[in-house]
Structure formats: C-alpha cells, structure tokens
Write an enzyme that holds these catalytic residues in place. Structure first.
Site, PDB file in Angstrom:
ATOM      1  N   ASP A   1       0.877  -1.169   0.000  1.00 37.10           N
ATOM      2  CA  ASP A   1       0.000   0.000   0.000  1.00 37.10           C
ATOM      3  C   ASP A   1       0.912   1.217   0.000  1.00 37.10           C
ATOM      4  O   ASP A   1       1.608   1.495   0.989  1.00 37.10           O
ATOM      5  CB  ASP A   1      -0.887  -0.023   1.250  1.00 37.10           C
ATOM      6  CG  ASP A   1      -1.810   1.179   1.343  1.00 37.10           C
ATOM      7  OD1 ASP A   1      -1.684   2.108   0.519  1.00 37.10           O
ATOM      8  OD2 ASP A   1      -2.663   1.198   2.253  1.00 37.10           O
TER       9      ASP A   1
ATOM     10  N   SER B   1       0.469  10.933 -16.984  1.00 42.17           N
ATOM     11  CA  SER B   1      -0.596  11.078 -17.979  1.00 42.17           C
ATOM     12  C   SER B   1      -0.422  12.413 -18.671  1.00 42.17           C
ATOM     13  O   SER B   1       0.112  13.367 -18.084  1.00 42.17           O
ATOM     14  CB  SER B   1      -1.972  11.023 -17.294  1.00 42.17           C
ATOM     15  OG  SER B   1      -2.999  11.423 -18.188  1.00 42.17           O
TER      16      SER B   1
ATOM     17  N   TYR C   1      -8.056  14.455 -10.849  1.00 44.34           N
ATOM     18  CA  TYR C   1      -7.050  13.523 -11.365  1.00 44.34           C
ATOM     19  C   TYR C   1      -5.940  14.281 -12.089  1.00 44.34           C
ATOM     20  O   TYR C   1      -4.754  13.999 -11.890  1.00 44.34           O
ATOM     21  CB  TYR C   1      -7.720  12.519 -12.302  1.00 44.34           C
ATOM     22  CG  TYR C   1      -6.790  11.497 -12.888  1.00 44.34           C
ATOM     23  CD1 TYR C   1      -6.313  10.440 -12.117  1.00 44.34           C
ATOM     24  CD2 TYR C   1      -6.382  11.569 -14.218  1.00 44.34           C
ATOM     25  CE1 TYR C   1      -5.454   9.490 -12.653  1.00 44.34           C
ATOM     26  CE2 TYR C   1      -5.534  10.625 -14.767  1.00 44.34           C
ATOM     27  CZ  TYR C   1      -5.068   9.587 -13.979  1.00 44.34           C
ATOM     28  OH  TYR C   1      -4.213   8.652 -14.520  1.00 44.34           O
TER      29      TYR C   1
ATOM     30  N   LYS D   1      -1.850  14.321 -11.282  1.00 46.82           N
ATOM     31  CA  LYS D   1      -0.810  14.030 -12.263  1.00 46.82           C
ATOM     32  C   LYS D   1       0.107  15.225 -12.482  1.00 46.82           C
ATOM     33  O   LYS D   1       1.325  15.066 -12.673  1.00 46.82           O
ATOM     34  CB  LYS D   1      -1.442  13.571 -13.580  1.00 46.82           C
ATOM     35  CG  LYS D   1      -2.081  12.189 -13.510  1.00 46.82           C
ATOM     36  CD  LYS D   1      -1.077  11.123 -13.085  1.00 46.82           C
ATOM     37  CE  LYS D   1      -1.634   9.716 -13.160  1.00 46.82           C
ATOM     38  NZ  LYS D   1      -0.668   8.698 -12.702  1.00 46.82           N
TER      39      LYS D   1
END
Length: 281
Positions: A55, A133, A146, A150
């Site tokens: 984790d 990304s 998100y 990134k």
C-alpha cells in the site's frame, strides 16, 4: 544498465498497465518485484514475478518492502511508480476527502518510494520511472482532481530529476499515455454514482458517462504499448525525461501550449461530441 541482472520494483502490478509492465520486464530478463495493495495477481505474474503486498500510502510498509527487496536481491536498480486511480466529477462536486485520498496514492506514494530507494540508488545507480498522464499537462473537464494529481507528480519528478542530475548514475523519467484500455474508467465511474450533482455540469457528466473522456474510445492505446514504453525508459542509454505514449498523446500534450481561448473549447467540444457519438452507437 544491464537488464540481465537488474531488479525492478513495480507498484500497481495486479492488473492493467502494471500487469503488462511486469510481463514486459520479465520477458526482458529482469527480476520483477510486482506489488499491489490487492494481492490477487494473475497466475502468470505469480509464476514469473515475486509478488508482494504494498500500500503506497503506508510509509512503514513502503520502507519494509524496499528493505526486503534489497536484502533478498542484493540491489534495486529500477522503481516504476504505477499505482493509481481516478476520481471523476466536476471540481465543485468532488469531495475534499476524495481528492486527498487520491493525492496520497498519486503524489505522496511516489514521494515515499523515492525517499526509500534513493539511498540504494546513490550507491549503485538506478532509475525511477513514474507512469503519469498527458492530463498532467492539460486538464480535462470532469477529471480536474485527477489532472491535478498528475500535474503534481510531474512537478515532483521534475524536481527530483534536476536535484540528482549528474549524480551517481540516477535517472528520472515520466511515461505519459493518454487513454489506455484498462479498468480505469470503471473505477472512475464508480466514484460518480453516489455524487451529489450540480445541474450546471450536466454536459460534463454526460461526457464522462456516455462519451470518451474516461475511456478514449477508439483513441485508447493498449497496456502493452505503455509497458513497452516503460521498459524503454528503463533501458535507453541515456533515458529521456519524458516519454509520451503514441501520436495522440503527443498531440494532447502539446495543446498545452495553446492559449486558453483556443484550448478550452477543444476540451469542452471533445467531451460533448464524443457523448453524442456514444449515444449513437
């Protein structure tokens, strides 16, 4: 870097890009430590890799796994930060708790791992590769949280790359796909189901649920293409700082340089047009 005797630690390896990357490294002769918060690894990954639970939000577990790998394998030549997931929805509708939890995986996870592996790499050299990304450069309506994560990990990686430049053969790279055919969209859509929706963003929700904003539709690439790029970042001499995956990812990345008055309508229009196409299918 001699791939035959190299050791790689890969996060998020139980499925999607991570599983494909584990296979690519194993095919290339690496000793692969495949890790994931889930322990249901595909059978072939279990056979060919050394699978561990990890984790990335747990600092003690991160340190324990890195120490175990170095003790067992003798060294650690490459870290691939791949673990991640997406929280979808307009920024106004996404809860602060959801954003914080996502950042803990996307940003703080790679930070914890970098701190754990850099002392070893300072002695023997190594590479840190983060699967980012194109949204780290260009935000998309409905994926603002998100995109922010990134963008943050891109800045973090850039800072580390500059800080270690020229020192002890340590190299830092980012791999930047656009859409990839994985379970990412399903997970992101799950986060929408219980959300309170502000009516102003009906079109944004339509683009997420019916369009290509999450899936990329026919523009999506395969996990294997991303995995091949990650392997290139691990073996190129010298490696590049950034590796866009595919021509469309390169195009999306460079739209970042357009002025906002041109860039914003492109992103809004893509979502709306793809939602219409999705309904016609």
């Amino acid at each position: 870097m001699s791939t035959g005797a190299s050791v790689v630690l890969l996060t998020g390896a139980a499925s999607g890009i991570g599983a494909a990357t584990a296979r690519a490294f194993a095919d290339d002769g690496w000793t692969v430590y495949a890790t994931d918060v889930r322990t249901e690894f595909p059978a072939d990954i279990r056979e060919r890799c050394r699978c561990l639970e990890l984790d990335v939000t747990d600092s003690e577990q991160v340190e324990a796994v890195v120490d175990h790998i170095i003790e067992e394998a003798g060294r650690l030549g490459c870290l691939v930060n791949n673990a991640g997931y997406g929280v979808a929805g307009p920024v106004e509708d996404v809860s602060s708790d959801d954003v914080r939890e996502q950042f803990d995986v996307l940003v703080h996870g790679p930070h914890r791992l970098a701190q754990a592996v850099l002392p070893e790499m300072r002695e023997h050299g190594g590479r840190i590769i983060t699967v980012s990304s194109v949204l780290g450069h260009t935000a998309s309506p409905g994926l603002g949280a998100y995109s922010a994560g990134k963008a943050a990990v891109e800045s973090l990686s850039d800072a580390v790359r500059i800080e270690v430049a020229g020192a002890d053969d340590i190299h830092i790279s980012l791999v930047e796909p656009a859409w990839v055919e994985t379970g990412f969209a399903d997970g992101a859509l799950e986060s929408l189901r219980d959300a309170d929706r502000t009516p102003t963003y009906d079109r944004t929700y339509d683009a997420l649920e019916d369009g290509w904003v999450l899936t990329g539709g026919p523009l999506a690439t395969t996990p294997e293409a991303v995995a091949a790029t990650v392997l290139a970042a691990a073996t190129d001499d010298p490696p590049k700082a950034r590796y866009p995956v595919g021509a469309f990812a390169t195009f999306v990345r460079w739209t970042h340089w357009l002025p906002a008055r041109l860039q914003d309508p492109i992103h809004r229009g893509f979502g709306r047009a793809s939602a219409l196409l999705g309904r016609w299918r």
